[in-house]
Scaffold this active site. Structure first.
Site: not given
Ligand code: HMG
Ligand code: MG
Length: 295
Positions: A11-12, A203, A205, A236, A245
């Protein structure tokens, strides 16, 4: 002492890779990871494919991996829609996530911190009804790429709120790899007064090469759960400057050398690292992979 290593590479590790890794290859890699002694693998994330194109095949991957008994398979989910995917793929655990800083939270999940809680509550409640355990990530705990330092009071308040909402474990994210060992110890000193050590994970990096030093500092504070990504893959895309990481192979090497049991075998892990290295088409960054390559 026993340490639990939580592999977040699929994933990450992969989420920021520019070259699309074929679904079959992701599955084959996770299957290899399952046979290394790891007891926890975060296999993908059910986020919007436009936000993380690399993991657009989340359902395919999560539903087609070969499950090994004793391994917990988890996926990251941001909201109810993501949870539906994770449940359809029968994940054992889901991980919700948010940031300790407003700007990163907004850039990463398009919501303010306050707007995020009800979304996570819905996911946690629903996941519990389906008998799943829930992990909570807090990002930018040790520094934010947009806002700099984050206050300990804010981290405590968010952690408190997430435990109140029902998470089973909290992972403290050093999203851009800026933590140092003293800062880690001071942060943990405060948090461990309030939250049970067995429910807390770290966690890291490795932007400045301090991840292993931070692990050592955390071990001294009694922490035993660490997230890592094989070969040091990761980062990210919504946190400028975020690099790989903490590398699983380096972590397992260090723990083994120190006589700390983590149940993971370095030999199959090394093979799995070499395998994914070929697929991503560039050398992995972990120290261990440098040694294996002889450079
Ligand atoms: P949004 O645009 O605000 O979503 O995104 P929405 O609720 O307004 O919906 C818009 C459209 O997205 C809709 O479709 C929904 O159905 C669809 P439409 O009606 O326009 O056709 N939708 C989705 N589609 C698929 N899967 C879903 C989903 N949700 C809504 N789950 C959202 C909000 C959260 C979805 C978006 O911002 C997003 O996907 N963000 C992901 C960011 C991400 O993955 N970042 C990396 C992971 S975090 C990280 O790496 C940190 C960590 O490792 C810890 C650390 O290191 O600190 C964990
Ligand atoms: Mg991370």
């Amino acid at each position: 002492m026993r340490v639990k290593v939580k592999e977040v590479g699929p994933r990450d590790g992969l989420q920021n890779e520019p070259l699309f890794i074929q679904t079959e290859d992701k599955i084959a890699w996770i299957n290899q990871l399952s046979k290394t002694g790891l007891s926890y693998i975060e296999v993908t994330s059910f986020v919007h494919p436009k936000w993380i194109p690399q993991l657009a095949d989340a359902y395919e991957v999560a539903s087609r991996i070969e499950r090994v008994e004793g391994v917990t398979y988890a996926a990251l989910v941001p909201n109810r829609k993501g949870l539906e995917g994770a449940l359809a793929a029968n994940m054992d655990e889901v991980a919700v996530f948010m940031s300790a800083s407003e700007t990163h939270n907004r850039k990463n999940i398009n919501k303010s911190i306050e707007e995020t809680y009800p979304v996570l509550k819905e996911v946690i409640d629903e996941a519990k009804r389906a008998n799943k355990t829930v992990r909570g990530y807090v990002s930018t705990v040790f520094g934010c790429p947009y806002e700099g330092k984050v206050s300990i009071e804010r981290i405590i308040a968010i952690s408190d709120r997430l435990f109140e909402l029902g998470i089973d474990e909290l992972s403290l994210g050093d999203t851009i790899g800026v933590a140092n060992p003293i800062q880690v110890q001071r942060t943990l000193e405060r948090l461990l007064k309030q939250f049970p050590v067995e429910k807390m994970a770290l966690h890291f990096h490795n932007t400045y090469g301090m991840a292993l030093a931070n692990v050592f500092a955390s071990l001294q504070m009694g922490m035993t759960i660490f997230d890592s990504s094989l070969g040091g893959l990761g980062g990210c895309p919504y946190a400028p400057g975020a690099s790989g990481n903490l590398a699983t192979d380096d972590l397992v090497y260090m723990l083994t050398q120190m006589g700390i049991d983590c149940g993971v075998q370095l030999e199959p892990l090394t093979k799995a690292a070499q395998w994914i290295e070929e697929k991503i088409g560039r050398p992995l960054t972990s120290h261990h992979s440098h040694v294996v390559r002889g450079n």
